[in-house]
Design a protein around this motif. Structure first.
Motif, PDB file in Angstrom:
ATOM      1  N   ARG A   1     -31.914 -23.273 -26.945  1.00 63.10           N
ATOM      2  CA  ARG A   1     -30.624 -23.285 -26.466  1.00 63.10           C
ATOM      3  C   ARG A   1     -30.224 -24.603 -25.702  1.00 63.10           C
ATOM      4  O   ARG A   1     -29.326 -24.530 -24.909  1.00 63.10           O
ATOM      5  N   SER A   2     -31.105 -25.624 -25.920  1.00 68.16           N
ATOM      6  CA  SER A   2     -31.050 -26.770 -24.903  1.00 68.16           C
ATOM      7  C   SER A   2     -29.449 -27.529 -25.443  1.00 68.16           C
ATOM      8  O   SER A   2     -29.157 -27.545 -26.478  1.00 68.16           O
ATOM      9  N   ASN A   3     -29.253 -28.375 -24.437  1.00 68.47           N
ATOM     10  CA  ASN A   3     -28.365 -29.356 -24.562  1.00 68.47           C
ATOM     11  C   ASN A   3     -28.621 -30.690 -25.361  1.00 68.47           C
ATOM     12  O   ASN A   3     -28.639 -31.498 -24.733  1.00 68.47           O
ATOM     13  N   GLY A   4     -29.068 -30.421 -26.578  1.00 65.26           N
ATOM     14  CA  GLY A   4     -29.259 -31.660 -27.319  1.00 65.26           C
ATOM     15  C   GLY A   4     -30.900 -32.010 -26.938  1.00 65.26           C
ATOM     16  O   GLY A   4     -31.659 -31.192 -26.369  1.00 65.26           O
ATOM     17  N   MET A   5     -31.043 -33.223 -27.415  1.00 66.33           N
ATOM     18  CA  MET A   5     -32.524 -33.771 -27.272  1.00 66.33           C
ATOM     19  C   MET A   5     -32.472 -35.303 -26.551  1.00 66.33           C
ATOM     20  O   MET A   5     -31.358 -35.943 -26.863  1.00 66.33           O
ATOM     21  N   SER A   6     -33.283 -35.644 -25.531  1.00 64.20           N
ATOM     22  CA  SER A   6     -33.067 -36.779 -24.832  1.00 64.20           C
ATOM     23  C   SER A   6     -34.303 -37.019 -24.164  1.00 64.20           C
ATOM     24  O   SER A   6     -35.071 -36.184 -23.781  1.00 64.20           O
ATOM     25  N   GLU A   7     -34.416 -38.352 -23.920  1.00 68.26           N
ATOM     26  CA  GLU A   7     -35.473 -38.884 -23.004  1.00 68.26           C
ATOM     27  C   GLU A   7     -35.254 -38.463 -21.284  1.00 68.26           C
ATOM     28  O   GLU A   7     -36.128 -37.990 -20.786  1.00 68.26           O
ATOM     29  N   ASP A   8     -33.949 -38.117 -20.994  1.00 67.36           N
ATOM     30  CA  ASP A   8     -33.700 -37.536 -19.735  1.00 67.36           C
ATOM     31  C   ASP A   8     -33.865 -36.246 -20.148  1.00 67.36           C
ATOM     32  O   ASP A   8     -32.741 -35.522 -20.439  1.00 67.36           O
ATOM     33  N   CYS A   9     -34.970 -35.630 -19.727  1.00 67.52           N
ATOM     34  CA  CYS A   9     -35.157 -34.061 -20.160  1.00 67.52           C
ATOM     35  C   CYS A   9     -35.998 -33.492 -19.109  1.00 67.52           C
ATOM     36  O   CYS A   9     -36.508 -32.127 -19.333  1.00 67.52           O
ATOM     37  N   LEU A  10     -36.334 -33.993 -17.789  1.00 69.02           N
ATOM     38  CA  LEU A  10     -37.038 -33.300 -16.923  1.00 69.02           C
ATOM     39  C   LEU A  10     -36.402 -32.259 -16.095  1.00 69.02           C
ATOM     40  O   LEU A  10     -36.027 -32.631 -14.829  1.00 69.02           O
ATOM     41  N   TYR A  11     -36.150 -31.121 -16.535  1.00 65.75           N
ATOM     42  CA  TYR A  11     -35.298 -30.099 -15.907  1.00 65.75           C
ATOM     43  C   TYR A  11     -36.119 -28.763 -16.152  1.00 65.75           C
ATOM     44  O   TYR A  11     -36.900 -28.733 -16.943  1.00 65.75           O
ATOM     45  N   LEU A  12     -35.664 -27.955 -15.251  1.00 68.72           N
ATOM     46  CA  LEU A  12     -36.264 -26.380 -15.207  1.00 68.72           C
ATOM     47  C   LEU A  12     -35.241 -25.400 -15.062  1.00 68.72           C
ATOM     48  O   LEU A  12     -34.211 -25.858 -14.750  1.00 68.72           O
ATOM     49  N   ASN A  13     -35.569 -24.136 -15.260  1.00 69.60           N
ATOM     50  CA  ASN A  13     -34.659 -23.245 -15.276  1.00 69.60           C
ATOM     51  C   ASN A  13     -35.346 -22.068 -14.520  1.00 69.60           C
ATOM     52  O   ASN A  13     -36.442 -21.834 -14.421  1.00 69.60           O
ATOM     53  N   VAL A  14     -34.497 -21.012 -13.890  1.00 72.78           N
ATOM     54  CA  VAL A  14     -34.765 -20.248 -12.940  1.00 72.78           C
ATOM     55  C   VAL A  14     -33.968 -18.758 -13.262  1.00 72.78           C
ATOM     56  O   VAL A  14     -32.681 -19.071 -13.298  1.00 72.78           O
ATOM     57  N   TRP A  15     -34.781 -17.766 -13.353  1.00 74.03           N
ATOM     58  CA  TRP A  15     -34.147 -16.364 -13.205  1.00 74.03           C
ATOM     59  C   TRP A  15     -34.525 -15.603 -12.051  1.00 74.03           C
ATOM     60  O   TRP A  15     -35.786 -15.529 -11.829  1.00 74.03           O
ATOM     61  N   THR A  16     -33.881 -15.202 -11.343  1.00 75.92           N
ATOM     62  CA  THR A  16     -33.972 -14.473 -10.274  1.00 75.92           C
ATOM     63  C   THR A  16     -33.147 -13.358  -9.893  1.00 75.92           C
ATOM     64  O   THR A  16     -31.869 -13.169 -10.311  1.00 75.92           O
ATOM     65  N   PRO A  17     -33.603 -12.157  -9.368  1.00 81.58           N
ATOM     66  CA  PRO A  17     -32.507 -10.986  -8.836  1.00 81.58           C
ATOM     67  C   PRO A  17     -31.499 -11.572  -8.014  1.00 81.58           C
ATOM     68  O   PRO A  17     -31.586 -12.253  -7.195  1.00 81.58           O
ATOM     69  N   ALA A  18     -30.138 -11.029  -8.475  1.00 79.54           N
ATOM     70  CA  ALA A  18     -28.928 -11.406  -7.708  1.00 79.54           C
ATOM     71  C   ALA A  18     -29.216 -11.238  -6.228  1.00 79.54           C
ATOM     72  O   ALA A  18     -28.564 -11.707  -5.511  1.00 79.54           O
ATOM     73  N   HIS A  19     -29.643 -10.016  -6.004  1.00 78.00           N
ATOM     74  CA  HIS A  19     -29.722  -9.258  -4.573  1.00 78.00           C
ATOM     75  C   HIS A  19     -30.988  -9.329  -4.191  1.00 78.00           C
ATOM     76  O   HIS A  19     -32.104  -9.018  -4.569  1.00 78.00           O
ATOM     77  N   ARG A  20     -31.294 -10.553  -3.189  1.00 79.06           N
ATOM     78  CA  ARG A  20     -32.734 -11.199  -2.785  1.00 79.06           C
ATOM     79  C   ARG A  20     -32.742 -11.589  -1.336  1.00 79.06           C
ATOM     80  O   ARG A  20     -31.851 -11.871  -1.102  1.00 79.06           O
ATOM     81  N   GLN A  21     -33.892 -11.637  -1.024  1.00 82.81           N
ATOM     82  CA  GLN A  21     -34.270 -12.228   0.375  1.00 82.81           C
ATOM     83  C   GLN A  21     -34.854 -13.585   0.080  1.00 82.81           C
ATOM     84  O   GLN A  21     -36.063 -13.541  -0.720  1.00 82.81           O
ATOM     85  N   ALA A  22     -34.767 -14.431   0.862  1.00 88.67           N
ATOM     86  CA  ALA A  22     -35.331 -15.804   0.875  1.00 88.67           C
ATOM     87  C   ALA A  22     -36.814 -15.588   1.011  1.00 88.67           C
ATOM     88  O   ALA A  22     -37.286 -15.052   1.702  1.00 88.67           O
ATOM     89  N   GLY A  23     -37.363 -16.127  -0.062  1.00 89.81           N
ATOM     90  CA  GLY A  23     -39.177 -16.408   0.289  1.00 89.81           C
ATOM     91  C   GLY A  23     -39.750 -15.181  -0.174  1.00 89.81           C
ATOM     92  O   GLY A  23     -40.859 -15.230   0.636  1.00 89.81           O
ATOM     93  N   LYS A  24     -39.288 -14.237  -0.750  1.00 85.68           N
ATOM     94  CA  LYS A  24     -39.956 -12.891  -0.514  1.00 85.68           C
ATOM     95  C   LYS A  24     -40.395 -12.638  -2.190  1.00 85.68           C
ATOM     96  O   LYS A  24     -41.821 -11.774  -2.101  1.00 85.68           O
ATOM     97  N   LEU A  25     -40.176 -12.978  -3.276  1.00 84.60           N
ATOM     98  CA  LEU A  25     -40.644 -12.544  -4.678  1.00 84.60           C
ATOM     99  C   LEU A  25     -41.568 -13.400  -5.170  1.00 84.60           C
ATOM    100  O   LEU A  25     -41.758 -14.394  -4.861  1.00 84.60           O
TER     101      LEU A  25
END
Length: 499
Positions: free
Chosen positions: A71-95
């Motif tokens: 599902r990526s946006n093409g292909m490139s050497e510029d590729c050092l990215y990450l993705n995060v999935w997290t609960p919408a209702h959360r407390q900082a630094g708990k999970l």
């Protein structure tokens, strides 16, 4: 919104799942131009709000594997990215946090693949992260000229450096997404699993993770990294092949030219290197000395990592053909191999041939990792054997499988059966996935896979001449695994373990 060290990010909220998703977050500067084959560098800060609503480009790679759905946006050497999935209702630094590295032989793969989607685990209260890292020649090239310019006099292993940089980013920023930086599990499949075993051995990633998951593969046994001199020879041969006369020439070449020179198969590729920095010595030596990370490990392999047809090379599965194939491979030790992998009937040939092919491909290295961590890791190890075959294909082109093929566990473990529309998943598949994902989620949260409603899974323990191992499938249960003799036999065919 999430406030990270370099600025403010806006993600997307999925009301149906109750999750926030942040896609395409840069964790290092683009490794292009003069930064090609350099350790990952810090990200430049941005002003205003940066949209994190689409996957970043996948790293440069050849189209080697047909089961990767990007599902990526093409292909490139510029590729050092990450993705995060997290609960919408959360407390900082708990999970608790999972950082997952994709498979693909360190030649292909991407954190956007549907099978690695983090939503299902995030719904279980886990901040889930997938990471892109440099691949193939861009991630693994070793050259004397690169060692000469390195402050550590090291070359190669840029893939592992990227992963380590991503772990630093997660430690420093994950609280903004609800994650606990002191509760990070790293996991991966195949090459990603091998990377996890290497990161556990590397002093550069020490302390960045508290637990580890390995699905089929380790940099031990028959899959050990290259010695530096051998890796540099491969690098120089590639440099000559593309007509480069200097490192500057090589860095100036378009990425597409380098990709074309790699060819269309995965043979003759690059590999991890015992570079003296990321891997200061062989992983075998590090694990043998107990110098790896002393953290809980969940690790295992599948029932059909290989297949008997590969051993017999299109010949019929007769005892005579099997014996001849084993003799060709093991010579004077063929009788010992046939004792460990017997083949006196057609059914036995198919079973033993499949076991031998799978062991030699990746199950042996996985066992070696489990065995070393059990002996020297000073932490619990949970060892699994996944044996749920995929069901028939939805289009009717193939019936159900006979075993759990390599990579076949990913959708089950990460709760992503629904994202794979190729197979006609059954109620049994969904039950197995719920059990397996439950084990993974509990381990990520506590370092122990056990929990309510799941068959008990004991840690690896010596019992009755074997080790306790969890069979995960339609009939999940504990068995005593007595296959150590097979792997110790195969280890003798790895005479140079770089200890």
């Amino acid at each position: 919104m999430a406030h990270v060290d370099t600025g403010i990010l806006s993600g997307t909220r999925d009301a149906a799942t109750g999750l926030d998703e942040f896609r395409g977050i840069p964790y290092a500067a683009p490794p292009i131009g003069a930064l090609r084959w350099k350790p990952p560098q810090p990200v430049a800060a941005w002003s205003g709000v940066r949209a994190a609503d689409r996957f970043g480009p996948r790293c440069m790679q050849r189209p080697l594997y047909g089961d990767m759905v990007f599902r990526s946006n093409g292909m490139s050497e510029d590729c050092l990215y990450l993705n995060v999935w997290t609960p919408a209702h959360r407390q900082a630094g708990k999970l608790p946090v999972l950082v997952y590295f994709y498979g693909g032989s360190l030649l292909a793969g991407d954190g956007s693949e549907l099978r690695y989607d983090g939503a299902s685990l995030a719904q279980r209260g886990i901040v889930t992260v997938t990471v892109n890292f440099r691949l193939d020649v861009f991630g693994l090239l070793a050259l004397p000229a690169l060692a000469a310019e390195s402050p550590r006099h090291a070359t190669g292993n840029y893939s592992l450096m990227d992963m380590t940089a991503a772990l630093h980013w997660v430690r420093d920023n994950i609280a903004a997404f609800g994650g606990d930086p002191s509760q990070i599990t790293i996991g991966g499949e195949s090459a990603g699993s091998m990377a996890v075993s290497a990161l556990m051995a590397s002093p550069m990633s020490r302390g960045l993770m508290q637990r580890a998951i390995g699905e089929s593969g380790a940099v031990l046994g028959n899959l050990k990294p290259m010695p530096l001199a051998e890796a540099e020879q491969k690098g120089e041969a590639f440099m000559h092949k593309v007509g480069a006369h200097s490192l500057a020439d090589l860095r100036a070449m378009p990425a597409e030219v380098l990709m074309k020179a790699l060819g269309t198969t995965d043979s003759g590729g690059f590999d991890m290197t015992i570079d003296g920095a990321v891997l200061p010595r062989s992983p075998e030596a590090i694990y043998a000395a107990g110098a790896q990370a002393h953290i809980p490990l969940l690790v295992g392999s599948n029932s059909q990592e290989g297949y008997w047809k590969g051993l017999l090379d299109k010949q019929a599965p007769t005892p005579a053909n099997y014996r001849a194939a084993v003799q060709r491979q093991f010579g004077a030790s063929a009788d010992e191999a046939l004792h460990l992998y017997p083949g006196s009937t057609e059914a036995e040939v198919k079973a033993s041939g499949t076991a031998l092919e799978g062991d030699q491909f990746i199950a042996f290295s996985t066992w070696r990792w489990m065995d070393w961590q059990h002996k020297t890791g000073n932490a619990p190890v949970y060892y699994y054997y996944f044996d749920q075959p995929r069901p028939a294909k939805r289009d009717g082109s193939a019936g159900p499988g006979t075993g759990a093929v390599h990579s076949g566990e990913i959708e089950y473990a990460l709760g992503n059966l629904a994202g794979n529309r190729v197979y006609a998943w059954t109620a049994t598949d969904r039950r197995v996935s719920a059990e397996m994902e439950g084990y993974w989620a509990n381990f990520i949260k506590t370092g122990n896979p056990n929990g309510a409603g799941l068959p008990h899974w004991p840690a690896v323990t010596d019992q009755d001449g074997g080790l306790l191992r969890q069979v995960i499938g339609a009939d999940t249960h504990t068995r005593i695994d007595r296959n150590a003799a097979r792997y110790e036999f195969l280890q003798r065919f790895e005479p140079d373990a770089h200890l």
